[in-house]
Design an enzyme around this catalytic site. Structure first.
Site, PDB file in Angstrom:
ATOM      1  CE1 TYR A 158       7.387 -39.300 -20.264  1.00  0.00           C
ATOM      2  CE2 TYR A 158       9.258 -39.420 -22.038  1.00  0.00           C
ATOM      3  CZ  TYR A 158       8.523 -39.944 -20.996  1.00  0.00           C
ATOM      4  OH  TYR A 158       8.530 -41.340 -20.835  1.00  0.00           O
ATOM      5  CG  HIS A 186     -13.719 -10.188   4.790  1.00  0.00           C
ATOM      6  ND1 HIS A 186     -14.108 -11.433   5.403  1.00  0.00           N
ATOM      7  CD2 HIS A 186     -12.534 -10.276   5.329  1.00  0.00           C
ATOM      8  CE1 HIS A 186     -13.009 -12.101   5.968  1.00  0.00           C
ATOM      9  NE2 HIS A 186     -11.943 -11.221   5.905  1.00  0.00           N
ATOM     10  CB  SER A 206       9.837 -43.953 -17.903  1.00  0.00           C
ATOM     11  OG  SER A 206       8.706 -43.081 -17.245  1.00  0.00           O
ATOM     12  CB  CYS A 266       5.314 -42.350 -15.990  1.00  0.00           C
ATOM     13  SG  CYS A 266       6.379 -43.960 -15.332  1.00  0.00           S
ATOM     14  NE  ARG A 300      -6.067  -4.304  -2.463  1.00  0.00           N
ATOM     15  CZ  ARG A 300      -6.569  -4.419  -1.157  1.00  0.00           C
ATOM     16  NH1 ARG A 300      -5.939  -4.821  -0.264  1.00  0.00           N
ATOM     17  NH2 ARG A 300      -7.966  -4.482  -0.871  1.00  0.00           N
ATOM     18  CG  MET A 358      -2.287  -7.164   9.476  1.00  0.00           C
ATOM     19  SD  MET A 358      -0.638  -6.686   9.165  1.00  0.00           S
ATOM     20  CE  MET A 358      -0.874  -6.422   7.433  1.00  0.00           C
ATOM     21  NE  ARG A 372      -6.181   4.639   5.045  1.00  0.00           N
ATOM     22  CZ  ARG A 372      -7.613   4.553   4.677  1.00  0.00           C
ATOM     23  NH1 ARG A 372      -7.928   3.467   4.314  1.00  0.00           N
ATOM     24  NH2 ARG A 372      -8.373   5.602   4.637  1.00  0.00           N
ATOM     25  N   GLY A 388      -8.105  -7.051   4.679  1.00  0.00           N
ATOM     26  CA  GLY A 388      -8.988  -7.169   6.123  1.00  0.00           C
ATOM     27  C   GLY A 388      -8.274  -7.759   7.315  1.00  0.00           C
ATOM     28  CE  LYS A 447      -3.677  -0.031   2.318  1.00  0.00           C
ATOM     29  NZ  LYS A 447      -4.676  -0.030   3.289  1.00  0.00           N
TER      30      LYS A 447
END
Ligand code: PEP
Ligand code: MG
Length: 929
Positions: A905, A468, A817, A885, A346, A113, A102, A111, A32
């Site tokens: 992969y 909220h 694999s 896998c 924000r 704090m 704030r 919300g 903030k």
């Protein structure tokens, strides 16, 4: 000189110099504070103010709640500057400066704090304000708000006591809305509130503005370690040592009359991602009136009619902020007597659906690159989008049956079904006990978060899209319907009621967070169609393109054969329908088909059992001949579904006893049959006895077989390649079925790429034997069919020895694999079937292990074996194809490791393929060459 603990909003350059970069500034000033400073820099109207840093917060908490040296003096000096900038004086009755205090941490914790507004008001400045504003109602409303917030936030008195006094007053006066209370009401309430403070604390509400400021600052620092904040950080994986900044901001008032107002707006719709302003405002109100959901808010669009000029300016600022931050913003604003002030911006929280749409749209708008779009979407977003919705037919039926209750704001999409719990503690208790819960509350507050976390869905009767409940639910990806006003919630009798229809606590309720509808009872849900999600598909195509780029991986010179492209995503699929789905979800191959799964099907199991019970190799072959057509058909379907792509088929893996009935069941059955036979013999019932004895003989034979196959450690016993070597007929039949299917399909014009995978190799000699048994079968079939097909023989690496000797194993295997389920089991020595229930979860909960290693690949142990296996394997065979896998193939953290380790992969279940595609691209971008 003491350290700089306090930065004016216009000192953002100094903050940057100290903190290094923007991330550092956000860390230092909190999100903030950093954004208020940044808005000041780019010329957006922000009320003057300053930030006490997160470092100051940490220092304060570290030394037993004492301001660090110099901080307080710096705050007082900063107040002086703000006084100069505003032309007002803190505590001066003739022209008082009022400020808010704030919280603001690096990561937004909505919300969680504390905040205190209107600091600087006292009996004298209130009178001064009345003279200045000629608006007694406003002034005393503001004053009582300060006493209320100070009382609850700073002094820890329950807010309900203050709210109760307001409600009583309204009832006495026969009015509904706070705005109808007049100056006398607020004056009287201010006095009542002061009395509440005195009653609880034994001292008076402090009249000294400087003391108010000091105590409020301390309260915000302390709220970093409040219960809701800690719970939130745990849930969101936010470190506990970041601290919060404290922002002291000149008060501007949205409640100075009907030419004033306040609101909260997202620059795009945070539920759907549509490019439209989305938010609410209230005239003649202060910020938390909007968020608390006490008064019903107006849609931001209405501001266009009510204050056209302000609206135009607001739209322009929103656009400017989006372009500046290149992100959807969540802004708070106040209009004071027609003048617009921005109080916060924000990056806005959003649903999964919105996250994806916004990322894709912003790319089309040339605001961000494709890479940034891919990076902005999290794996859990993709996951959430594949989550269930109500089955439309079931929903229609519910409507017809009259279980529809009401509609509210569709605050967070997705369908949720659960039993109603009317408070957060109960929701948590039931949720932890494994029940599906919908938490139902008039509205939610920060201390309800633990209940929200444990719930499948949230339903509230009050509050809007920015309340909220809505914000938190969206963030957690929890479906939510809020502000469902038709519903009357009775917390005493623990039920909700709508037009005579009642749902009691513990009864089922279904909510549709996408449409806002609420139903009594349970409605069937269904998975959403991936095909219809065009933005997600677009994003994943970009993700694939990132991975497919040559050169995203580069390796040290001596590291031969490493892929320079990123990971591909393949799927584990046993049946053609799974393969089709996997392909639809974007899989580029089948990484594991567990052939034995097909043995369990109804018509096949008796054949498999007869094969196991066979006395000789010849007899076994007879039964296997009957199985062959089934297997051939299965494989043909897979090749068809994966036309043009590789299909890895693993030969039989589990110990044979898994195909037979359990020994315990057989013992019970045999004993019961024997007792029954004895009774029949006694009664002389010969015919029945003969029948029973025949059955008994079969069961005894089966029991004998089971006993003969019994092993002390079956998972380390006769399974995998060991079984293939000791009973070669089984795997030979499987290879024949694979090649017959492949040749037949190739003749039909399908592009087949079978890869035969041998499980559980520990020593290269095993592979040598297996190859000699199986390769000739493949050749025979191709000769018989008169067609050559492209194929590979390879193995799983599931045993540590195989990984350590991978250079030798690679002499005989054309691909590897990693079967990390078994590899984890054997590396840790934990039984994969029992560990979780016996001790493993305890280990994770108590930090003995950082994660469950069966879910998240253990990089330090198992991972080292993987790395070693890859490196040594490619020393022998540089072109070796290597994949994974085990279950880890669908886990984003493990996928990142697979990228680092140089795999070609990852293979995972079809439903995880989209998530894995995104995670693979994240790994490529995060570790690009
Ligand atoms: C493994 O062990 O990781 C594997 C994929 O095989 P299975 O789970 O079938 O043992
Ligand atoms: Mg295995």
């Amino acid at each position: 000189m003491s350290k700089k603990w306090v930065y004016l909003f216009r000192e953002v350059e100094e903050a940057e110099e100290y903190a290094g970069d923007w991330e550092g500034v956000r860390g230092l000033l909190g999100g903030k504070g950093a954004n208020l400073a940044e808005m000041t820099r780019i010329g957006v109207p922000v009320p003057p103010g300053f930030t006490a840093t997160t470092e100051a917060c940490n220092a304060y908490l570290e030394v037993g709640e004492q301001f660090p040296e110099g901080m307080w003096d710096q705050m007082l000096a900063a107040m002086k500057t703000v006084e100069e900038e505003t032309g007002k004086t803190f505590g001066d009755p003739t022209n008082p400066l009022l400020v808010s205090c704030r919280s603001g941490a690096k990561f937004s914790m909505p919300g969680m704090m504390d905040t205190v507004l209107n600091i600087g008001l006292n009996d004298k400045t209130a009178q001064g304000m009345v003279q200045l504003t000629e608006n007694e109602t406003f002034v005393y409303n503001s004053y009582r708000r300060l006493v209320q917030m100070f009382g609850s936030v700073v002094l820890g008195i329950s807010d309900e006591e203050f709210e109760h006094a307001i409600t009583e007053r309204k009832e006495e006066r026969g009015i509904k809305d706070d705005t109808e209370l007049n100056a006398d009401d607020w004056k009287a309430l201010t006095e009542e509130f002061k009395a509440i403070v005195r009653k609880h604390k034994g001292f008076d509400f402090p009249q000294d503005p400087v003391e108010q400021l000091k105590l409020a600052t301390e309260a915000v620092f302390k709220s970093w370690n409040g219960k809701p904040a800690i719970a939130y950080r745990n849930r969101e994986n936010i470190p506990h040592d970041l601290g919060t900044g404290v922002n002291i901001v000149t008060m501007v008032f949205g409640n100075m009359g009907w030419d004033s107002g306040t609101g909260v707006t997202f620059t795009r719709n945070p539920a759907t991602g549509e490019k439209e302003l989305y938010g609410d405002y209230l005239l003649n109100a202060q910020g938390e009136d909007v968020v608390a959901g006490i008064r019903n808010t107006k849609d931001i669009e209405e501001l266009q009619d009510e204050m056209p000029e302000v609206y135009q300016e607001f739209v322009q600022i929103c656009d400017r902020l989006e372009h500046h931050y290149r992100e959807m913003q969540d802004v708070e604003f106040t209009i004071e007597r027609g003048k617009l002030w921005m109080l916060q911006t924000r990056n806005g929280k959003r649903t999964a659906k919105a996250a994806i749409k916004i990322a894709v749209d912003m790319t089309s708008e040339a605001l961000i690159s494709k890479e940034e779009a891919v990076q902005r979407v999290r794996p859990q977003h993709v996951d959430a989008l594949l989550h269930p919705q109500f089955d439309p037919k079931a929903k229609d039926r519910a409507r017809e049956e009259g279980t529809y209750l009401a509609s509210g704001v569709n605050a967070s999409p997705g369908a949720a079904v659960g039993i109603a719990a009317f408070d957060a503690d109960l929701a948590e208790q039931w949720g932890l006990a494994g029940k599906e819960v919908i938490m139902v509350r008039p509205e939610t507050k920060p201390d309800d978060v633990h209940g929200m976390i444990a719930s499948r869905g949230i339903l509230t009767s009050r509050g809007g899209a920015t309340s909220h409940a809505a914000v938190v639910a969206r963030q957690f990806g929890t479906p939510a319907v809020v502000g469902c006003e038709a519903i009357v919630i009775d917390l005493e009798t623990r039920l909700l009621e709508v037009n005579g229809k009642v749902v009691k606590e513990g009864e089922w309720v279904s909510i549709d967070g996408t449409t806002g509808e609420v139903f009594a009872g349970q409605i069937a849900t269904q998975a959403p169609s991936f095909e219809e999600q065009s933005e997600l598909r677009q994003l994943l195509e970009w993700a694939d393109a990132i991975c497919a780029e040559d050169g995203v991986r580069s390796w040290p010179g001596d590291y031969a054969g490493f892929p320079t492209k990123g990971l591909q995503v393949w799927a584990n699929a046993d049946y053609p329908r799974d393969a089709q789905r996997a392909r639809q979800f974007g899989a580029r191959g089948i990484g594991l088909c567990r052939t034995e799964h097909m043995f369990f099907e109804e018509e096949r199991l008796p054949i498999v059992q007869a094969m196991i019970l066979s006395k000789s190799s010849e007899e076994r072959k007879l039964h296997l001949d009957k199985l062959l057509p089934f297997q051939r058909e299965d494989f043909a379907g897979l090749f068809e579904a994966m036309d043009g792509l590789p299909v890895i088929i693993r030969l039989i893996d589990p110990p044979l006893h898994e195909f037979l009935p359990s020994k315990d069941d057989l013992l019970v059955e045999v004993t019961e049959m024997r007792m029954k036979a004895a009774r029949l013999e006694k009664k002389g019932k010969k015919k029945k006895l003969a029948k029973l004895e025949a059955k008994l003989a079969d069961k005894e034979k089966m029991l004998q077989a089971v006993e003969s196959l019994e092993e002390a450690n079956p998972m380390m016993g006769l399974r995998g390649i060991r079984l293939g070597i000791t009973m070669p007929e089984i795997t030979q039949m499987q290879v024949r079925a694979i090649f017959e299917a492949a040749c037949d399909k190739a003749k039909e014009g399908i592009d087949v790429h079978p890869e035969i995978m041998i499980p559980l190799t520990g020593h290269y000699n095993e592979l040598d034997v297996a190859n000699k048994l199986l390769v000739p079968v493949a050749k025979d079939v191709m000769d018989e069919k008169g067609i050559e097909i492209d194929y590979k023989f390879g193995t799983m690496l599931e045993i540590p020895r195989a990984a350590v000797t991978a250079d030798q194993v690679a002499e005989y295997a054309e691909f590897f694999s990693f079967g990390t389920n078994d590899l984890t089991q054997m590396t840790f020595g934990y039984s994969r079937d029992d560990a979780e229930r016996n001790f493993l979860l305890y280990y994770v909960e108590h930090g003995i292990l950082p994660n469950n290693p069966f879910q998240t690949l253990d990089r330090d142990g198992v991972g080292q074996l993987v790395k070693m296996g890859v490196r040594r394997g490619r020393q022998t065979r540089p072109e070796l194809e290597v994949g994974i896998c085990g279950e880890h193939g669908g886990d984003p953290n493990s996928i990142e490791f697979c990228h680092i380790a140089g795999l070609n992969y990852v293979s995972c279940s079809p439903f995880r393929v989209p998530v894995a595609r995104l995670a693979a691209a994240h790994a490529a971008l995060d570790h690009s060459a």
